[in-house]
Every structure is written in structure tokens, then in C-alpha cells.
Design a protein around this motif. Structure first.
Motif, mmCIF file in Angstrom:
data_model
loop_
_atom_site.group_PDB
_atom_site.id
_atom_site.type_symbol
_atom_site.label_atom_id
_atom_site.label_comp_id
_atom_site.label_asym_id
_atom_site.label_seq_id
_atom_site.Cartn_x
_atom_site.Cartn_y
_atom_site.Cartn_z
ATOM 1 N N CYS A 127 25.539 20.119 -2.692
ATOM 2 C CA CYS A 127 26.319 18.874 -2.656
ATOM 3 C C CYS A 127 26.277 18.261 -1.261
ATOM 4 O O CYS A 127 26.162 17.052 -1.113
ATOM 5 C CB CYS A 127 27.740 19.059 -3.182
ATOM 6 N N LYS A 179 27.841 25.862 9.400
ATOM 7 C CA LYS A 179 28.275 26.141 8.030
ATOM 8 C C LYS A 179 27.044 26.439 7.169
ATOM 9 O O LYS A 179 25.919 26.130 7.549
ATOM 10 C CB LYS A 179 29.039 24.932 7.462
ATOM 11 N N HIS A 217 27.455 20.119 -8.945
ATOM 12 C CA HIS A 217 26.235 20.393 -8.179
ATOM 13 C C HIS A 217 24.978 20.000 -8.961
ATOM 14 O O HIS A 217 23.940 19.722 -8.355
ATOM 15 C CB HIS A 217 26.195 21.865 -7.752
ATOM 16 N N ASP A 234 24.182 31.385 -7.135
ATOM 17 C CA ASP A 234 25.590 31.180 -7.476
ATOM 18 C C ASP A 234 25.709 30.572 -8.874
ATOM 19 O O ASP A 234 24.719 30.214 -9.503
ATOM 20 C CB ASP A 234 26.272 30.271 -6.438
ATOM 21 N N ARG A 254 12.349 18.493 12.521
ATOM 22 C CA ARG A 254 12.890 17.233 13.014
ATOM 23 C C ARG A 254 11.868 16.439 13.827
ATOM 24 O O ARG A 254 12.228 15.594 14.636
ATOM 25 C CB ARG A 254 14.159 17.508 13.836
ATOM 26 N N ARG A 298 21.771 18.899 10.384
ATOM 27 C CA ARG A 298 22.386 19.681 9.295
ATOM 28 C C ARG A 298 21.344 20.495 8.545
ATOM 29 O O ARG A 298 21.682 21.358 7.766
ATOM 30 C CB ARG A 298 23.131 18.767 8.294
ATOM 31 N N GLN A 299 20.055 20.178 8.727
ATOM 32 C CA GLN A 299 19.041 20.920 7.959
ATOM 33 C C GLN A 299 18.776 22.278 8.601
ATOM 34 O O GLN A 299 18.531 22.391 9.797
ATOM 35 C CB GLN A 299 17.732 20.123 7.867
ATOM 36 N N LEU A 300 18.853 23.303 7.768
ATOM 37 C CA LEU A 300 18.708 24.689 8.218
ATOM 38 C C LEU A 300 17.305 25.201 7.875
ATOM 39 O O LEU A 300 16.597 24.577 7.088
ATOM 40 C CB LEU A 300 19.780 25.543 7.536
ATOM 41 N N ARG A 331 30.674 30.965 -5.730
ATOM 42 C CA ARG A 331 30.875 31.950 -6.803
ATOM 43 C C ARG A 331 29.531 32.553 -7.185
ATOM 44 O O ARG A 331 28.692 31.900 -7.799
ATOM 45 C CB ARG A 331 31.546 31.301 -8.010
ATOM 46 N N ILE A 332 29.347 33.810 -6.823
ATOM 47 C CA ILE A 332 28.057 34.450 -7.052
ATOM 48 C C ILE A 332 27.922 34.818 -8.526
ATOM 49 O O ILE A 332 28.864 35.274 -9.170
ATOM 50 C CB ILE A 332 27.929 35.710 -6.168
ATOM 51 N N LYS A 333 26.765 34.571 -9.075
ATOM 52 C CA LYS A 333 26.509 34.891 -10.474
ATOM 53 C C LYS A 333 26.188 36.377 -10.596
ATOM 54 O O LYS A 333 25.316 36.895 -9.903
ATOM 55 C CB LYS A 333 25.334 34.057 -10.979
ATOM 56 N N ASP A 338 25.746 25.648 -5.988
ATOM 57 C CA ASP A 338 25.823 25.204 -4.595
ATOM 58 C C ASP A 338 24.722 25.835 -3.750
ATOM 59 O O ASP A 338 24.145 25.203 -2.877
ATOM 60 C CB ASP A 338 27.212 25.473 -3.996
ATOM 61 N N ARG A 339 24.439 27.118 -4.053
ATOM 62 C CA ARG A 339 23.399 27.858 -3.319
ATOM 63 C C ARG A 339 22.624 28.721 -4.303
ATOM 64 O O ARG A 339 23.136 29.036 -5.385
ATOM 65 C CB ARG A 339 24.059 28.770 -2.274
ATOM 66 N N ASP A 383 24.310 23.757 1.234
ATOM 67 C CA ASP A 383 24.929 23.551 -0.070
ATOM 68 C C ASP A 383 24.262 22.331 -0.706
ATOM 69 O O ASP A 383 23.994 21.342 -0.018
ATOM 70 C CB ASP A 383 26.427 23.299 0.156
ATOM 71 N N ARG A 409 28.698 20.560 8.087
ATOM 72 C CA ARG A 409 29.190 20.544 9.464
ATOM 73 C C ARG A 409 28.415 21.602 10.228
ATOM 74 O O ARG A 409 27.850 22.508 9.617
ATOM 75 C CB ARG A 409 30.685 20.907 9.510
#
Ligand SMILES: [Zn+2]
Lengths: 583, 331
Positions: free
Chosen positions: B240, B235, B290, B284, A434, B222-224, A4-6, B280-281, B238, B232
Motif C-alpha cells: 500500500c 520502516k 492491498h 502475509d 536512484r 523510500r525504495q528498499l 499478518r503472516i500466512k 502487504d508483504r 509494503d 517513512r
């Protein structure tokens, strides 16, 4: 709560939003209260179905409302004719379809759909399967839908090969689909199980057998099918070399079967009146029925794991009753029975020998190699060639680099050692986030190589200095090692697993960053420890050494701990057995 | 058809320092708007919402700002005759909220507010033939519920009330080709599910069953580039999921396999400087869920302004110390 964008709003917009929320709140609360009061009064009617439908359409996560609906449906089922029940549940499925369109990721809606499908007098599984097809065509990663599909497939007995073809289709249209590759990994072992005989052709699984148990993580795929899969994956990663899905799948294909559960080593020491037993994987000896038989007589012994931290350990130790084996002119025969697994291992202690062992070597077990048989080396070789071609096109591709390393290990771990090390170096440069993972993996491979070299040389000395080791592993393979040299690496600790080196006499671990000696625990033969230039800073860090009765020489030069006032006398109090202290 | 890495870009003006006071104010104020639309709509998970708020307040050393009496009374009123706890009054009991209730009362050291024997009975009654756990009497099976069951019983010191061997067998049957775990046998690996299964195996003393090197690789992948972690492959990152992945790595002794500094900046960028709280990001809307996992993640990363968090139960270590509860971690 997700995505949900603020948005910045004006005071007026804020006021409008507030009013809108107030209105919606009123509607919600009124409906909710009406529903709760009906339920409290035990009402199970169509109106209640309508009211809950209203709320669930936009709030499918309110589990209690689904529960109430199920109560109503179960009640109506008892008072209606079968055709009407069928209609009622069909209507429920249509409602659910509209819910799933709005919110395809609601646990509540999917669970309810499964529940309804199972209660339908005349279930229509084909319709459910096509719902899954449609849903997955909108989002091919929706795991709720994948799980529902698996349930439908199971309930309706869809053949495994049909599902495998389904993944063929999805992967064919888009290689980058982790969910499909995952599904494949569960289907293949069912359809093409690994044959119990290592070199016989694939077992012919019935292609029309229904998918009854999708769970197969420990099962492997037969070689013939593996080769076909290699081709498919290669197509995928040549098409899109940065798509991780295919690479993850490929690594699984290259992996080996789980080791058979067995006793891999029995060691007995006359002087210490002690037996050490190593297993192929961690076990709990106290609960798995481990019995020691000495010269035909079962012994009352107490098994302890190598370190109190481990309830499960690959190495267990026991004391033999005093005096039983101490006379060097006697020969003794030991058998360790692992009753839980119906297996045992013998070990003979001959006259004049102070110790003895019986074990499988790492080379015998091909412990560190790929599961593919040696006859198929040509296949791995051509896989390696393909990956090398890809690397020429994409020299920075980390997936390709890592896979090349794995293939080289499967082919000839010692022969490719230098190239492997240089690829690891590149990996750390192209994927610095990594780098610690790559360092640990490289350490693991270096340890494996050193074990192989040690076994070829038939010695009990393990020497691996100046190789940037960051972590230790496979320590259960070092049970018989008497001398170890780990100097000039980047180790931070000697972990509890280090206590598996039951025969260790001399330890050299100079020039690391070791601050923790937890693993120097009850090492009965340890005499000489050199830890020059490490990070041992407190006297209490040396505490584990007090459990090593034979320790007489200790080199602590270049450690912060030596700066403590009265270090020598303080240390003498903690470790009185040390006669040769360097600091 | 090359894949683009799905990720977010962290703007240079994004927050880069921890705004603890703002977060405490945000949580303290959250429960005071009881007739707010959003608040009312989340009543179906209220008890878990309280757990998120209380735990993050405790981690920030601000637990005393919450109304213990009111919360305790509310939790007590959510226990049903069957022993299970519901999310709110009028809702049905479920393992998810039973665990949250026990966690909340453990923070206060007052589990006896509930009829503990009945809680134990309720949890035990949800175990199935195959060792799995249903979330409630309606039979949804999920490894999340296996975790809820053993976490609840561990906090109550009653782990012997279920068939542990069967329970372990079921969770292991959900292990996948990538070393991860899914909801049910055959389900795809998912960071949230991996957290539950790793936590479950920790509490039941079975962590040696995990292929830590394989799973750790999947988890650290999973680290971007933004530093955030996704749940996953392919994706978005986030906050959480950053917690589920990070806590799992901690449990299997591989937390050093990710870039901690980059993850820290991602989590900090998810703060809302105006309202307090984490989203979450970046950019947002914030929420208590979160906010807890943002703060707990920073704690696992070693932030000293926050109390030490336990990776298995997501509660302050000092609370578990008092209970003498020390779930296993791999070294
Ligand atoms: Zn999230």
C-alpha cells in the motif's frame, strides 16, 4: 491488515479455527446489536458504557462506538457533580490507556484521549506528557503519540526549549530517530529564528515562551544555532554513517531560505509590442493584480501564462495596444505593479532601442548558493573536510557523497564542477536504483553552472552540449537567451516550461532522444531549429511549431518522422513558413 | 550501533507473473461470505471496502461481476439526513466513507443515487475556521480529510462549495523540512499523508506550491533493496505504501526516480498464488485493500493488462474522462 503472516494449517486446525471464529462472531454480533438498539432508543447509561468498552478493548477502530461513548459521557456530565465528572473521565483515561497498550496505533483511541483530556474539569497535563514519554520509549516512531504529545505541549504551554531538550535526549540515546530530527526542525526556528538582518546576531527568542504555533516550514534558523546543529549532526553521521535521518536533517540545514516573492525581470519588445514579466516563483497573474503602466497610463492588457498548461507560471506575457510603442524615435517608461505583494518594477525603453529589460541576475541573488553568508565559508570548508574524512573511511557511502556535492555547491559551484561530476558518477554506481534522480540533479547543477558562466560573460547564449543532461529546469532564468545549444544530451522532450525562452532565435538540440516539442510554443522570435537525430516520429509532434511565426529553418535529419511518405509536402502543409527544410 | 536496513527478502519461488484471473475470483468471492467473522468485523469500513473491491475489478475489466443493484441500494441506505455517508448501516457518517460512496457511484456513473446537494452541504459543513476539515462532527482534524473533501467535491463538480484558499493554506501549513506532509501542522511526513496532500494540491490547482525536487528525493529514498517502498524512513516495505509513494511521485512528475522493474517484482511477489489477492508483504495474508493498491501500482508502472489508473483519485482514467475530470500533474 498489516503484518499478518500466512500460516499453513491442517484440516483439523482449520476446523478448530472455524469454530473459534464462529464463537467470537456470535459474541461480537450480540454485543453490537445490543449497543445499536440501546443507542436507537436514546439510552445513555453506564451499561452502554460497559458494552462499548467490551468491544472497543479489542476493536478500537470502530469509530461509531467511540462516538456513542462521547454522547453518553456528555450526557452524564450534565447530571453529575464535578467530582464525579472528574472520576468518570479519569476512568475513561484508564480505559484508554489499556486500549493503547493493546493497539498503540489506533486513530480512534488517540483522538478520544485528546477529546477526554480537553473535557476534564481538572486536566492533568503532566500525566499526559509522561504517558507520551512511556509510549515513545516503547516505540519512538509512533506518529500518533508524537502528535498527541504536540497537542499536550500546546494545551499546557510546555516551553519550546524544554521540548528541544527532549529531542536532545532522544537523539542522544539513538541518533537513528527520524521523528526526533523532524521535531527539532519545527522547534529550532521558533527558538532561534533567523534574524531579518542577514549579518546581525541571533534574535533572542524568549526561552520560556509556550509553543503556540509549531508550523514553521518556511522559517529558517539563525546562523549561530545552525553552526551548533552542524556539530550535532556530524556526531550522528560519524557514529552511524548509514543512518539516513541525520543526513536528511543535514540537507535541510544546508538549504537556503525561500526566495522572496518579487518581480525578477521585465522585458519589452518594440517590434512584437509585447511585455514579458518574470517572477521569483510561479504566480497566477490574472488573480494577483498585475498592472502595466506605460508612460504614466495604466494599460488595459490581457496577461497570459507562457503555456496554456500553466495556471501558475513564473513568466507572464501581454500584448501592448498596437502602435503605442512602435515608433523607434520615442522613449517609453514602463512599470509593472504587483498589487497583491505591494511591489513593482520599472523598465525604460530608450530611443533607437528595439527592446529593453530590467532584471536581477542569478549571481546577484546568489540563487543557486547556500544561505550561509560568505563570511562563514570557513565553516562550510571545515564541514567539507569532515565529510571528506568520512568518505575516506566509507568510500561507498552515498549519503556522504551527496552531501559533499551539496557542500561543494554551497562553496564554489564552478570551481568544484569536475569533482562534482565525478562524485555523481560514483553515486550512480553505488546507488543504481536512484540513478535517474542523480542524473536529474546533476543536470540541474550543470544548468545552474552554465547560467552563472553566461552571466559572468554577459552574453545571451546558453550552451550546454554533451553533458548527459536528462532534464531541463530554471528555464525562467533563460528569458533573455537568444541562442541555445543543448545538443548531444539525453533529453526526451522540450517541456512546456521551454516556452519561457521568450527571446529565443536559434535552437540547437541535435543528438538527443526528443520526441515531444510541447515547449516550442508561441516563441515569437524563433527562426532556426535544429533537431537532428532525435525521436520525432509523427507530423503531429511538430504541431507546436505552427505557433512560432518566424520559423524558417528546420533540420529534422535522422528523425523517424522523415520516413513518412510525401514527408516534404505533408510538412509544407503543416508548416508553410519553412523555407529551409533539411531531412 | 550501525543501523540495519529494515527490508524483506523475496524468495526465488515467489510469484513473478501477474495472476489477474485469481485476483478477480478472490474479490468476487470476498463479498459472498457475509457472515464470516473477519468480514463482519470490518463493517466499520464497509463502504471503503466496497470501493477497494469495485475499483480493482474495474481496473481488471471485471466490474460486471459485481452486483451493481445490491451495492447501489446499500450505498443509498448508508446516506444520513445530514448528507454524509456511513461505512455501514447503524454506523455514523464520516468523510472517509462519503468519498468512497461517491467514488463507487462514479464508477457506475450514478452519483444521483445519493442526495448530492446534501453531500455537498455535509462536506462544506465540516470545514473549520483555519481551512482544515474535520472527519465528522466529532472534530478529528487531519489532512486526509482535506483530501476526502476536495476529492468528493471534485467528483461532484462542486469544488466551489468550500473556502478553497483557506483549505489550501491549511494543507500548506502541514509541509515539513523534508518537503513532505503530515496529519496536522507539525506532524511528521508520512507517505500516506503526502499522497493526500499532493492529491489535494493537484485537485485545487496548487501543485506549484510543492518543492518537487526535495519531496521527490525523500519519496524515491523510500525504495528498499527488495524493490518495495516504505512509508517513512527505517520502516518495512509494503504494497500500500508502494502505491502512496508511487502515486505521489507520479503527481509531482518524478515517477522515473525509482527503479520500476524492481518495484514491479516486489508487488508481484506479494500475490498469493493459492487464494488470489495481494498482501502487504510477501508471505502475509491477502486483503482487498492491498489487492487494489497492488494492481493500481502495477497500472501506474505501465502494465498493459490493467486499465490506466488515475494517480490522484485511484480510479480508472476512463471513468474520469467521462466526467471531464483531469487533475493536474507536474511535468
Ligand atoms: Zn499496507
Amino acid at each position: 491488515m498489516h503484518g499478518r503472516i500466512k500460516i499453513k494449517t491442517t484440516v483439523q486446525q482449520e476446523e478448530e479455527k472455524r469454530k473459534e471464529r464462529e464463537r467470537k462472531l456470535k459474541i461480537y454480533v450480540t454485543a453490537r446489536d445490543a449497543i445499536f438498539s440501546k443507542r436507537k432508543n436514546g439510552v445513555l447509561d453506564d451499561e452502554a458504557l460497559q458494552l462499548t468498552q467490551q468491544l472497543l478493548a479489542s476493536n478500537p477502530d470502530v469509530a461509531t462506538l467511540w462516538n456513542y461513548r462521547r454522547e453518553i459521557l456528555l450526557h452524564l456530565e450534565t447530571i453529575r457533580e464535578e467530582d464525579d465528572v472528574q472520576k468518570m473521565y479519569d476512568a475513561e483515561l484508564s480505559f484508554l490507556e489499556s486500549c493503547l497498550k493493546v493497539n498503540p496505533k489506533s486513530y480512534g483511541s488517540w483522538h478520544h484521549r485528546g477529546w477526554v483530556s480537553a473535557r476534564l474539569p481538572r486536566p492533568d497535563w503532566a500525566r499526559e506528557l509522561s504517558l507520551c514519554d512511556r509510549c515513545l520509549s516503547l516505540d519512538d516512531r509512533n506518529f500518533h503519540c508524537w502528535d498527541y504529545r504536540r497537542m499536550v505541549v500546546k494545551m499546557s504551554g510546555v516551553p519550546v526549549d524544554q521540548e528541544l531538550q527532549f529531542t536532545d535526549r532522544l537523539i542522544g540515546s539513538n541518533f537513528s530517530n527520524y521523528s526526533s530530527w523532524h521535531y527539532r526542525s519545527t522547534l529550532l526556528p521558533l527558538l532561534h529564528p533567523e534574524s531579518p538582518e542577514p549579518h546581525s546576531p541571533c534574535q533572542q527568542a524568549s526561552h520560556s515562551s509556550p509553543l503556540t504555533s509549531p508550523q514553521t516550514h518556511s522559517h529558517r534558523v539563525c546562523e549561530e544555532q545552525l553552526l551548533k546543529e552542524y556539530e550535532l549532526v556530524q556526531n550522528a553521521f560519524f557514529t552511524d554513517p548509514n543512518d539516513q535521518s541525520a543526513w536528511f536533517y543535514y540537507r535541510w540545514l544546508l538549504g537556503r531560505a525561500e526566495r522572496e516573492e518579487m518581480i525578477s525581470c521585465v522585458f519589452v519588445s518594440r517590434e512584437e509590442e509585447r511585455v514579458a514579466v518574470a517572477f521569483s516563483r510561479p504566480v497566477n497573474a490574472s488573480s494577483s493584480g498585475l498592472i502595466l503602466v506605460l508612460d504614466g497610463q495604466p494599460q488595459r492588457v490581457e496577461w497570459r501564462s507562457i503555456h496554456p498548461r500553466f495556471k501558475h507560471s513564473p513568466v507572464w506575457i501581454c500584448k501592448i495596444p498596437p502602435g503605442t510603442i512602435s515608433d523607434i524615435s520615442n522613449e517609453h517608461n514602463l512599470t509593472v505593479h504587483w498589487t497583491e505583494k505591494h511591489t513593482h518594477r520599472d523598465c525604460a525603453l530608450y530611443t533607437g532601442r528595439s527592446e529593453s529589460w530590467c532584471r536581477d541576475s542569478a549571481t546577484d541573488q546568489e540563487l543557486f548558493r547556500s544561505e550561509l553568508s560568505v563570511e562563514k565559508t570557513s565553516v562550510l570548508q571545515s564541514e567539507l573536510q569532515s565529510c571528506n574524512q568520512l568518505l575516506d573511511l566509507e568510500p561507498q557511502n552515498k549519503w556522504c557523497l551527496l552531501t559533499i556535492i551539496l557542500l561543494m555547491r554551497a562553496l564554489d559551484p564552478l570551481g568544484y564542477e569536475t569533482e562534482t561530476l565525478s562524485h555523481f558518477q560514483t553515486l550512480k554506481e553505488v546507488d543504481p536504483m536512484r540513478s535517474a534522480y542523480y542524473s536529474d540533479l546533476c543536470s540541474k547543477f550543470m544548468i545552474e553552472n552554465t547560467i552563472l558562466k553566461m552571466e559572468y560573460a554577459e552574453v545571451r547564449v546558453f550552451s550546454l552540449s554533451d553533458k548527459n543532461l536528462t532534464s531541463l529546469c530554471h528555464l525562467d532564468q533563460l528569458l533573455l537567451v537568444t541562442h541555445i545549444n543543448l545538443s548531444s544530451n539525453q533529453l526526451l522532450r522540450l517541456p512546456p516550461e521551454f516556452a519561457m525562452l521568450q527571446c529565443l532565435e536559434v535552437l540547437e538540440a541535435d543528438n538527443n532522444a526528443i520526441e515531444n516539442l510541447e515547449g516550442l510554443y508561441h516563441l515569437a522570435k524563433l527562426q532556426d531549429v535544429s533537431l537532428k537525430n532525435n525521436k520525432i516520429s509523427k507530423l503531429s509532434d511538430l504541431q507546436p511549431l505552427t505557433s512560432c511565426p518566424k520559423l524558417t529553418r528546420l533540420d529534422l535529419r535522422g528523425n523517424p518522422v522523415t520516413q513518412i511518405v510525401n514527408f516534404q509536402s505533408e510538412l509544407a502543409e503543416v508548416l508553410p513558413s519553412i523555407t529551409d527544410l533539411l531531412f | 550501533m550501525g543501523t540495519q536496513v529494515k527490508d524483506v527478502v523475496i524468495k526465488p519461488e515467489a510469484p513473478s507473473v501477474l495472476l489477474l484471473d485469481k485476483h478477480a475470483d478472490y474479490i468476487a468471492a470476498y463479498g459472498s461470505k457475509k457472515d464470516d467473522y473477519e468480514y463482519t468485523l470490518s463493517e466499520y469500513l464497509r463502504v471503503s471496502g466496497i470501493y477497494w473491491g469495485l475499483t480493482v475489478m474495474d481496473l481488471m475489466g471485471q466490474l460486471t461481476r459485481m452486483n451493481q443493484q445490491e451495492i447501489t441500494d446499500f450505498i443509498k441506505s448508508c446516506q444520513h439526513d445530514c448528507g454524509g455517508v456511513s461505512a455501514s448501516i447503524g454506523h455514523d457518517p464520516h468523510l472517509l466513507y462519503t468519498l468512497s460512496a461517491v467514488q463507487i457511484l462514479s464508477l457506475y456513473g450514478t452519483v444521483d443515487v445519493l442526495d448530492v446537494d446534501r453531500v455537498v452541504q455535509y462536506v462544506g459543513g465540516l470545514q473549520q475556521e483555519d481551512g482544515s476539515f474535520a472527519g465528522d462532527k466529532w472534530g478529528e482534524i487531519d489532512t486526509r480529510f482535506s483530501f476526502c473533501a476536495v476529492a468528493t467535491l471534485s467528483l461532484l463538480g462542486k469544488l466551489d462549495a468550500i473556502n478553497l484558499n483557506k483549505a489550501v493554506e491549511f494543507v500548506l501549513s502541514c509541509m515539513n523540512f523534508d518537503g513532505g506532509f503530515g496529519c496536522r501542522p507539525g506532524s511528521e511526513s508520512h507517505a500516506g499523508q503526502i499522497y493526500c496532500c499532493a492529491g489535494f494540491l493537484s485537485l485545487t490547482g496548487q501543485l506549484h506550491q510543492i518543492n518537487a525536487d526535495l519531496l521527490g528525493w525523500w519519496l524515491c529514498e523510500r525504495q528498499l533493496p527488495s524493490g518495495g517502498l516504505n512509508g517513512r524512513p527505517e520502516k518495512l516495505p509494503d504494497v500500500c505504501y508502494s502505491w502512496w509513494v508511487l502515486a505521489s511521485l507520479k503527481i509531482i512528475g518524478r515517477i522515473h526516480w525509482i527503479d520500476k522493474a524492481k518495484l514491479r517484482s516486489f508487488i508481484l511477489a506479494c500475490q498469493d498464488e493459492e487464494t488470489g489477492g495481494f498482501a502487504d508483504r510477501p508471505g502475509d495474508m491477502v486483503d482487498p485493500f492491498h489487492t487494489l493498491f497492488g494492481v493500481a501500482g502495477l497500472s501506474l508502472l505501465g502494465d498493459e493488462q490493467i486499465k490506466e489508473v488515475n494517480p490522484v483519485l485511484c480510479m480508472p482514467e476512463e471513468v474520469l474522462d467521462k466526467l471531464g475530470l483531469h487533475p493536474d500533474l507536474l511535468s
